[in-house]
Design a protein around this motif. Structure first.
Motif, PDB file in Angstrom:
ATOM      1  N   LYS A  13      -1.134  -3.955  18.239  1.00  0.00           N
ATOM      2  CA  LYS A  13      -2.496  -4.361  17.932  1.00  0.00           C
ATOM      3  C   LYS A  13      -3.268  -3.206  17.344  1.00  0.00           C
ATOM      4  O   LYS A  13      -2.914  -2.059  17.432  1.00  0.00           O
ATOM      5  CB  LYS A  13      -3.171  -4.880  19.205  1.00  0.00           C
ATOM      6  N   GLY A  14      -4.383  -3.543  16.759  1.00  0.00           N
ATOM      7  CA  GLY A  14      -5.254  -2.522  16.242  1.00  0.00           C
ATOM      8  C   GLY A  14      -4.752  -1.815  15.025  1.00  0.00           C
ATOM      9  O   GLY A  14      -4.805  -0.602  14.926  1.00  0.00           O
ATOM     10  N   ARG A  15      -4.257  -2.561  14.029  1.00  0.00           N
ATOM     11  CA  ARG A  15      -3.663  -1.940  12.857  1.00  0.00           C
ATOM     12  C   ARG A  15      -4.547  -2.068  11.624  1.00  0.00           C
ATOM     13  O   ARG A  15      -4.094  -1.985  10.508  1.00  0.00           O
ATOM     14  CB  ARG A  15      -2.294  -2.559  12.570  1.00  0.00           C
ATOM     15  N   THR A  16      -5.816  -2.286  11.836  1.00  0.00           N
ATOM     16  CA  THR A  16      -6.714  -2.460  10.708  1.00  0.00           C
ATOM     17  C   THR A  16      -6.968  -1.149   9.971  1.00  0.00           C
ATOM     18  O   THR A  16      -7.442  -1.160   8.845  1.00  0.00           O
ATOM     19  CB  THR A  16      -8.046  -3.049  11.190  1.00  0.00           C
ATOM     20  N   ASP A  17      -6.663  -0.013  10.606  1.00  0.00           N
ATOM     21  CA  ASP A  17      -6.908   1.284   9.992  1.00  0.00           C
ATOM     22  C   ASP A  17      -5.685   1.808   9.251  1.00  0.00           C
ATOM     23  O   ASP A  17      -5.575   3.000   8.976  1.00  0.00           O
ATOM     24  CB  ASP A  17      -7.329   2.293  11.055  1.00  0.00           C
ATOM     25  N   ALA A  18      -4.749   0.939   8.941  1.00  0.00           N
ATOM     26  CA  ALA A  18      -3.498   1.372   8.310  1.00  0.00           C
ATOM     27  C   ALA A  18      -3.752   1.891   6.892  1.00  0.00           C
ATOM     28  O   ALA A  18      -4.544   1.316   6.144  1.00  0.00           O
ATOM     29  CB  ALA A  18      -2.519   0.197   8.248  1.00  0.00           C
ATOM     30  N   PRO A  19      -3.075   2.994   6.497  1.00  0.00           N
ATOM     31  CA  PRO A  19      -3.192   3.478   5.122  1.00  0.00           C
ATOM     32  C   PRO A  19      -2.476   2.537   4.162  1.00  0.00           C
ATOM     33  O   PRO A  19      -1.712   1.664   4.577  1.00  0.00           O
ATOM     34  CB  PRO A  19      -2.508   4.847   5.177  1.00  0.00           C
ATOM     35  N   ARG A  20      -2.685   2.723   2.875  1.00  0.00           N
ATOM     36  CA  ARG A  20      -2.068   1.860   1.866  1.00  0.00           C
ATOM     37  C   ARG A  20      -0.693   2.390   1.483  1.00  0.00           C
ATOM     38  O   ARG A  20      -0.442   3.587   1.493  1.00  0.00           O
ATOM     39  CB  ARG A  20      -2.956   1.791   0.620  1.00  0.00           C
ATOM     40  N   ASP A  21       0.176   1.459   1.154  1.00  0.00           N
ATOM     41  CA  ASP A  21       1.509   1.826   0.653  1.00  0.00           C
ATOM     42  C   ASP A  21       1.406   1.998  -0.856  1.00  0.00           C
ATOM     43  O   ASP A  21       1.532   1.051  -1.622  1.00  0.00           O
ATOM     44  CB  ASP A  21       2.520   0.724   1.014  1.00  0.00           C
ATOM     45  N   ARG A  22       1.167   3.230  -1.285  1.00  0.00           N
ATOM     46  CA  ARG A  22       0.925   3.505  -2.699  1.00  0.00           C
ATOM     47  C   ARG A  22       2.186   3.252  -3.527  1.00  0.00           C
ATOM     48  O   ARG A  22       3.245   3.797  -3.257  1.00  0.00           O
ATOM     49  CB  ARG A  22       0.477   4.949  -2.878  1.00  0.00           C
ATOM     50  N   GLY A  23       1.988   2.433  -4.554  1.00  0.00           N
ATOM     51  CA  GLY A  23       3.109   2.112  -5.429  1.00  0.00           C
ATOM     52  C   GLY A  23       4.206   1.315  -4.751  1.00  0.00           C
ATOM     53  O   GLY A  23       5.305   1.204  -5.276  1.00  0.00           O
ATOM     54  N   TRP A  24       3.895   0.774  -3.586  1.00  0.00           N
ATOM     55  CA  TRP A  24       4.857   0.007  -2.789  1.00  0.00           C
ATOM     56  C   TRP A  24       6.137   0.796  -2.571  1.00  0.00           C
ATOM     57  O   TRP A  24       7.243   0.257  -2.586  1.00  0.00           O
ATOM     58  CB  TRP A  24       5.143  -1.346  -3.435  1.00  0.00           C
ATOM     59  N   LEU A  25       5.971   2.109  -2.338  1.00  0.00           N
ATOM     60  CA  LEU A  25       7.111   3.009  -2.192  1.00  0.00           C
ATOM     61  C   LEU A  25       7.915   2.696  -0.932  1.00  0.00           C
ATOM     62  O   LEU A  25       9.154   2.715  -0.949  1.00  0.00           O
ATOM     63  CB  LEU A  25       6.621   4.464  -2.164  1.00  0.00           C
ATOM     64  N   VAL A  26       7.216   2.393   0.175  1.00  0.00           N
ATOM     65  CA  VAL A  26       7.914   2.056   1.415  1.00  0.00           C
ATOM     66  C   VAL A  26       8.727   0.770   1.234  1.00  0.00           C
ATOM     67  O   VAL A  26       9.859   0.657   1.716  1.00  0.00           O
ATOM     68  CB  VAL A  26       6.912   1.910   2.579  1.00  0.00           C
ATOM     69  N   GLY A  27       8.165  -0.192   0.523  1.00  0.00           N
ATOM     70  CA  GLY A  27       8.899  -1.423   0.250  1.00  0.00           C
ATOM     71  C   GLY A  27      10.166  -1.172  -0.545  1.00  0.00           C
ATOM     72  O   GLY A  27      11.229  -1.731  -0.254  1.00  0.00           O
TER      73      GLY A  27
END
Length: 463
Positions: free
Chosen positions: A2-16
């Motif tokens: 829970k509480g994941r609203t502060d998650a950073p963005r996956d720039r360029g969908w690199l993690v994907g």
């Protein structure tokens, strides 16, 4: 979590992209060796002439041995992974296995250019297949929790897509290698260099993933959630024990001996008959079932998963890889890659995906085991295809389209029945016994793979 609203963005969908590569890389070893059977059979079964007479050579049954030695490590590595789970970190296990696979693929590529006597080459290749698949299963078992818990579901889906696309990459690589006027030795060298590069990229991607801000956020969240959950469980357990020792846990003891103490349960909506529970009853309620008790509840699903994989591995790939096209020429080098491996993997994935929409027959129905057993019809159907060479059975389905259609039904039913069996088993037990049920199903999955691989020797001889 829970509480994941502060998650950073996956720039360029690199993690994907990295998760896609990880899904792709974990299935490279098995698929590259399985689709290279033409190279190995050509090198092991050379035709020589002496004074105008063809000299017969020993039959190595490469496809059968490759299938058996690829599946036997599953049970061993499941046990080893359970033993080393707390002793060796997940990163060391996965990264170490990828390094070992990389070294073994380099060895396989080098052997392409080294002349070697057939028996020695066969022994070295079988040892390589054994050790590569040991590392492959270690990666699979070690990464299950990582794929499931570390990141959100879209990334798990991307990882699965990578697993599906691996066969497209492997078949595409094989088709490129046989295209043109390249000699078989150079084509084989290029073919085995590809998984070296793929494994290296997978290793680097895995080491990079925890260093990315987006992935690091979810990994930290997962760890903190696990710690928080463990602390809550320990706290609840401690409270329950104190209640037993001091005679109160949101209630009081009433007129009981040492073995017949009763706990008064207070709360709204509690009937008088439910107001008192003996401590023995409370302990029985919270106790996990034994392995045998769980097995008695899921034995039908255990039988189903064993039977499905026994039928599948009995003929795929040991029998199906020897099916020949009736259109020799340019189509011949691509026939097995497309009609056997590509069709099987794509349709198997479709069968597994369908279970997210349709789950029929239901787990309580006798129709489901009947559906599983009915798959045995594919064994004679595939044996009656244009398998060459053959000694006993006639060819009833010589056309390429007939073989492709049978393979489609064969692989669709495999994916569908396996996925239903594995998902139904934990539903037949209480939530506290679901983990035991999953472990038992993994064992029976390995058993089915091994039985099917062993049975493939007999079925290939009967063709």
């Amino acid at each position: 979590m829970k509480g994941r609203t502060d998650a950073p963005r996956d720039r360029g969908w690199l993690v994907g992209v990295i998760f896609f590569i990880l899904g792709l890389g974990t299935l490279l070893p098995w698929n590259f060796f399985m689709t290279a059977s033409m190279y190995f059979n050509r090198r092991l079964n050379k035709t020589e002439r002496s004074n105008g007479t063809v000299v017969s050579h020993k039959e190595y049954y490469f496809n059968n041995w490759m299938t058996l030695l690829s599946q036997l490590p599953l049970l061993l590595c499941t046990l080893l992974n359970s033993f080393f789970y707390q002793r060796i970190s997940e990163m060391v296990r996965i990264a170490g296995s990828l390094v070992f696979i990389f070294i073994l693929f380099i060895l396989t590529a080098i052997l392409v250019k080294i002349p070697m006597e057939e028996d020695r080459f066969f022994s070295v290749t079988m040892a390589t297949i054994w050790f590569i698949n040991c590392q492959h299963w270690i990666i699979q078992r070690s990464s299950l929790n990582f794929w499931r818990d570390s990141l959100t579901s879209p990334f798990s889906f991307v990882c699965v897509c990578g697993c599906v696309c691996v066969v497209v990459v492997v078949c595409g690589c094989g088709c490129v290698c046989v295209t043109g006027d390249t000699d078989p030795e150079t084509a084989a060298l290029g073919y085995f260099i590809t998984p070296c590069v793929g494994t290296l990229i997978t290793l680097l991607s895995y080491l990079l993933l925890p260093r990315l801000e987006f992935a690091q956020f979810y990994l930290d969240k997962s760890r903190s959630y696990e710690v928080e959950t463990a602390n809550e469980l320990l706290k609840e357990s401690g409270t329950a024990e104190n209640g037993k020792l001091y005679g109160h846990d949101n209630g009081s003891l009433a007129n009981g001996g040492a073995s017949g103490e009763e706990v008064e349960v207070k709360g709204a909506g509690v009937s008088p008959k439910q107001a008192f529970l003996t401590l023995e009853q409370a302990e029985v309620r919270d106790r996990k079932s034994t392995v045998m008790e769980v097995f008695k509840k899921i034995w039908v699903m255990a039988f189903c998963v064993v039977f499905v994989f026994t039928v599948t591995l009995a003929v795929f790939p040991a029998v199906t890889v020897d099916v020949k096209t009736i259109y020799p020429g340019k189509w011949e080098p691509y026939f097995i890659s497309v009609c056997c491996f590509l069709i099987f993997n794509v349709c198997d994935w479709i069968g597994r995906t369908v279970t997210t929409l349709v789950q029929w027959p239901p787990k309580e129905s006798c129709l489901f085991p009947g559906l599983v057993v009915s798959r045995v019809v594919f064994v004679p159907l595939l044996m009656f295809c244009n398998v060459q060479s053959r000694s006993y059975l006639p060819v009833l389905f010589s056309h390429d389209a007939a073989f492709a259609f049978i393979m489609m039904l064969f692989s669709l039913s495999n994916g569908y029945c396996v996925c239903l069996s594995m998902s139904y088993a934990p539903q037949l037990v209480t939530p506290k016994d679901a983990e035991t049920a999953g472990a038992l199903m993994t064992f029976f999955l390995a058993l089915g793979l091994s039985i099917g691989a062993a049975l493939s020797f007999l079925l290939r001889l009967l063709v």
